[in-house]
Design an enzyme around this catalytic site. Sequence first.
Site, PDB file in Angstrom:
ATOM      1  N   ASP A 140      -2.657  -4.401   0.241  1.00 53.06           N
ATOM      2  CA  ASP A 140      -1.453  -4.905  -0.401  1.00 53.06           C
ATOM      3  C   ASP A 140      -0.384  -5.307   0.611  1.00 53.06           C
ATOM      4  O   ASP A 140      -0.375  -4.836   1.756  1.00 53.06           O
ATOM      5  CB  ASP A 140      -0.871  -3.845  -1.342  1.00 53.06           C
ATOM      6  CG  ASP A 140      -1.837  -3.451  -2.440  1.00 53.06           C
ATOM      7  OD1 ASP A 140      -2.623  -4.315  -2.866  1.00 53.06           O
ATOM      8  OD2 ASP A 140      -1.808  -2.280  -2.868  1.00 53.06           O
ATOM      9  N   LYS A 141       0.543  -6.130   0.172  1.00 55.77           N
ATOM     10  CA  LYS A 141       1.628  -6.631   1.026  1.00 55.77           C
ATOM     11  C   LYS A 141       2.351  -5.507   1.772  1.00 55.77           C
ATOM     12  O   LYS A 141       2.574  -5.595   2.976  1.00 55.77           O
ATOM     13  CB  LYS A 141       2.626  -7.421   0.174  1.00 55.77           C
ATOM     14  CG  LYS A 141       3.852  -7.888   0.932  1.00 55.77           C
ATOM     15  CD  LYS A 141       4.844  -8.580   0.011  1.00 55.77           C
ATOM     16  CE  LYS A 141       6.110  -8.948   0.757  1.00 55.77           C
ATOM     17  NZ  LYS A 141       7.118  -9.577  -0.131  1.00 55.77           N
TER      18      LYS A 141
END
Length: 305
Positions: A140-141
């Site tokens: 994820d970011k």
Amino acid sequence: MEEVKTFIVLEDDEDTRLDAFLAQEIQSRSRTYIQALIKDKKVTVNEKIEKASYKVSEEDIVEISIPEPKELNIEPENIDVEIVYEDSELAVIYKPRGMVVHPAPGNYTGTLVNALLYHMKGNLSSINGIIRPGIVHRIDKDTSGLLLIAKTDNAHRHLSHQLKNHSIKRVYFLICHNEVKEDEFTVDAPIGRNPKDRLKMAVVVSGKNAVTHFKVLSRGEGYTYLQATLETGRTHQIRVHMAYKGYPLLGDPLYGPKNPKIKIDGQLLHAGVIGFVHPFTNEFMEFSNEPPQVFKEALRKLSLD
């Protein structure tokens, strides 16, 4: 040329948000993409422009105009990226917090892929196409840590096979809310799209098999520092499994508490270890990396280090 789709709201969908209703009806498009179309006034309800938060009513007529897809041209960008290991077949990259792995609608620059295209001169596997060249798996970011990158199609096939067989070693480190009682535990619970909120994943009976092994590293007052080893690799797996057990990750904007005592922008989750068999030499290789400074500072402040 735009594609126009029309939907009539049924009784079962009454009081659903407009963006959620359309995401449910057009499952090939993300809710984020649909929200962007609503903002661009490409959606009408009974021939009127409404906001994404509008609650639809039975027999509402919803019309959406979907623009013709643009031809994508992902540009190389001179963005600093830490290459932990590299040879002719593959690379191991450190992805910092806040960086998106690959381009997506509304976010075609500043990603890890843009950086890789520059630093590796385009020598990346073509298996996942123009959007995700070389990307074998994602994080994820706001999750930091190590990622495997395939430079050749042959390497990509071998590494993907190892992922499918759960033979790639992936160890994460995390800080969660509440004190975990067990020293070690396993969560074996299927994960799928949350039926009430398509932006989230959840433990659902119809979901895909998901298994995570956890080990407590230290405990503090109201918080716990853990190690998580993935057996499978579902979207948001560690975040969902921990929230399901009542231990949401510190800083998690999707699965954490609404008003946490400690506010951190993004979940404290770090992909710290990755191990795999090299597709050419057949040698097992393992790499590790320390968490970022924000993670270390949280450990210190919470007396978890």
